[in-house]
Scaffold this motif. Sequence first.
Motif, PDB file in Angstrom:
ATOM      1  N   UNK A  27       0.846  -1.199   0.000  1.00 32.28           N
ATOM      2  CA  UNK A  27       0.000   0.000   0.000  1.00 32.28           C
ATOM      3  C   UNK A  27       0.876   1.242   0.000  1.00 32.28           C
ATOM      4  N   UNK A  28       1.908   1.219   0.850  1.00 32.05           N
ATOM      5  CA  UNK A  28       2.813   2.367   0.908  1.00 32.05           C
ATOM      6  C   UNK A  28       3.548   2.533  -0.414  1.00 32.05           C
ATOM      7  N   UNK A  29       3.933   1.394  -1.024  1.00 30.02           N
ATOM      8  CA  UNK A  29       4.643   1.495  -2.308  1.00 30.02           C
ATOM      9  C   UNK A  29       3.709   2.133  -3.343  1.00 30.02           C
ATOM     10  N   UNK A  30       2.451   1.717  -3.333  1.00 27.12           N
ATOM     11  CA  UNK A  30       1.485   2.285  -4.292  1.00 27.12           C
ATOM     12  C   UNK A  30       1.290   3.786  -4.014  1.00 27.12           C
ATOM     13  N   UNK A  31       1.207   4.171  -2.726  1.00 27.94           N
ATOM     14  CA  UNK A  31       1.055   5.602  -2.393  1.00 27.94           C
ATOM     15  C   UNK A  31       2.281   6.385  -2.881  1.00 27.94           C
ATOM     16  N   UNK A  32       3.478   5.801  -2.700  1.00 28.47           N
ATOM     17  CA  UNK A  32       4.700   6.499  -3.138  1.00 28.47           C
ATOM     18  C   UNK A  32       4.691   6.713  -4.647  1.00 28.47           C
ATOM     19  N   UNK A  33       4.212   5.711  -5.384  1.00 27.45           N
ATOM     20  CA  UNK A  33       4.170   5.862  -6.843  1.00 27.45           C
ATOM     21  C   UNK A  33       3.223   6.999  -7.233  1.00 27.45           C
ATOM     22  N   UNK A  34       2.112   7.131  -6.501  1.00 29.43           N
ATOM     23  CA  UNK A  34       1.185   8.223  -6.822  1.00 29.43           C
ATOM     24  C   UNK A  34       1.810   9.575  -6.467  1.00 29.43           C
ATOM     25  N   UNK A  35       2.509   9.631  -5.317  1.00 30.99           N
ATOM     26  CA  UNK A  35       3.132  10.905  -4.936  1.00 30.99           C
ATOM     27  C   UNK A  35       4.223  11.290  -5.946  1.00 30.99           C
TER      28      UNK A  35
END
Length: 461
Positions: A27-35
């Motif tokens: 989830x954090x990896x996905x959030x980082x990709x969006x940021x």
Amino acid sequence: MPPLAPAADPAAAPGRRYAITTFGCQMNKADSERMAGILEAMGYRHEEDELAADLVIYNTCSIRDNAEQKVYSYLGRQARRKRHNPRLTLVVAGCVAQQEGESLLRRVPELDLVMGPQHANRLGSLLEQVESGHQVVATGEHQILEDVTRPRRESRVTAWINVIYGCNERCTYCVVPATRGREQSRTPQAIRSEIETLARQGYREITLLGQNIDAYGRDLPGITPSGRRRHTLTDLLHFIHDVEGIARIRFATSHPRYFTERLIAACAELPKVCEHFHIPFQSGDDQVLRHMARGYTVDRYRRIIRTIRRHMPEAAISADAIVGFPGETEAQFHNTMALVEEIGFDQLNTAAYSPRPHTPAATWTDQVPEPVKVERLRRLNTCVERCARRCNQRYAQQVVEVLVEGRNPKDPDQLMGRTRTNRLVFLPAGSHGPGDLVSVRIEAVRPFSLSGCSLIGSRTV
Ligand code: SAM
Ligand code: SF4
């Protein structure tokens, strides 16, 4: 609808370079990709070296204390840098940010922005507030608006797609409901349209993500004529299955309390859904499960696995387990070891229980001493390695379908990819490239990876 990020204005940050360090889960990896996608739309350029970047984001995890402490040591180094370079922008995002909020600013006054995971899509507008000279804390409960940003994805072949944010469970050890908030499902149409975009860009595999993915849709309206919820994970899989160009579909994380036979039947019936299930059991003892408030018994877990194997005999099963939960006796720990042997997990993420702020179990008086936890973890890991080695033996000399993801970063003469069952496979670099589906004969079997040679070239579906 308020904007999630400023309109893509490449002049907003000309020449500025950003670095994002991600801790914790997918989830954090996905959030980082969006940021990262938001920052690039603003004109920032990616910088590998976080000590050379003008904007540094730590996207943090607070699931266990050691993950949290690591962030503080990284932050100390950046705070020293900022004292000599006031133009450096320092951001803490993710679960530690949500958990600590304002108090992070007191601990590290050099910070510019503290933002919880629900605010990842708002990074652009939050940075605008920082630019106007404010220290900003964004940790309020937030309705996650549709993600209109373009993530900067790590891979060109496989992509994560958030389908449900947050978690409504109350496992007594877990900080996630406090840090990620209530469940919020995206609509099936928004998910499908993101997948169609990915397919057009050449992506071959998608993984649908949720902390408790079986909860997907329960906050969306609608009941079927037979009285079922209109939106479930099973319905979502049917709805997205025919997107052309996508060859494989995965999902995680499954919760044994809500995992249904209807879902298993759909996975068996839909050819793109891979035969791999990540279903954390946490403990092999009913009393410990009750104290964890997990809402199922060991026997229910066994029945789920039996049903999966009846429908898909080749399916791989992975899970998470915790040792040393408060009050766990040696006999209860043995029940966990026995379940691991009995099920024969392909992979198991193990952890020693870590007391977390604002969780009930952290306040209980029957904490297991640290050395006992460490010793149990060591014994469990030995058992896990033995099981994984045994499971992997079934691939020896078999021909498996591998989706090539890219070069092996440790050996440029090798490609790496995964089987449908999520086994990591290395093969010699030859005529294949990222995105190819290759038939590979497995020649070497290790506990956590396989190697082999491609047989009959690549094919695309
Ligand atoms: N939602 C998933 C579930 O219910 O299984 C897992 C979410 S959590 C991010 C990932 C894993 O971290 C959990 O499955 C659990 O094994 C582990 N975990 C969570 N809280 C923990 C704690 N306080 N101490 C040790 N491990 C923990
Ligand atoms: Fe945490 Fe339980 Fe929610 Fe998983 S289901 S995120 S372990 S509270």
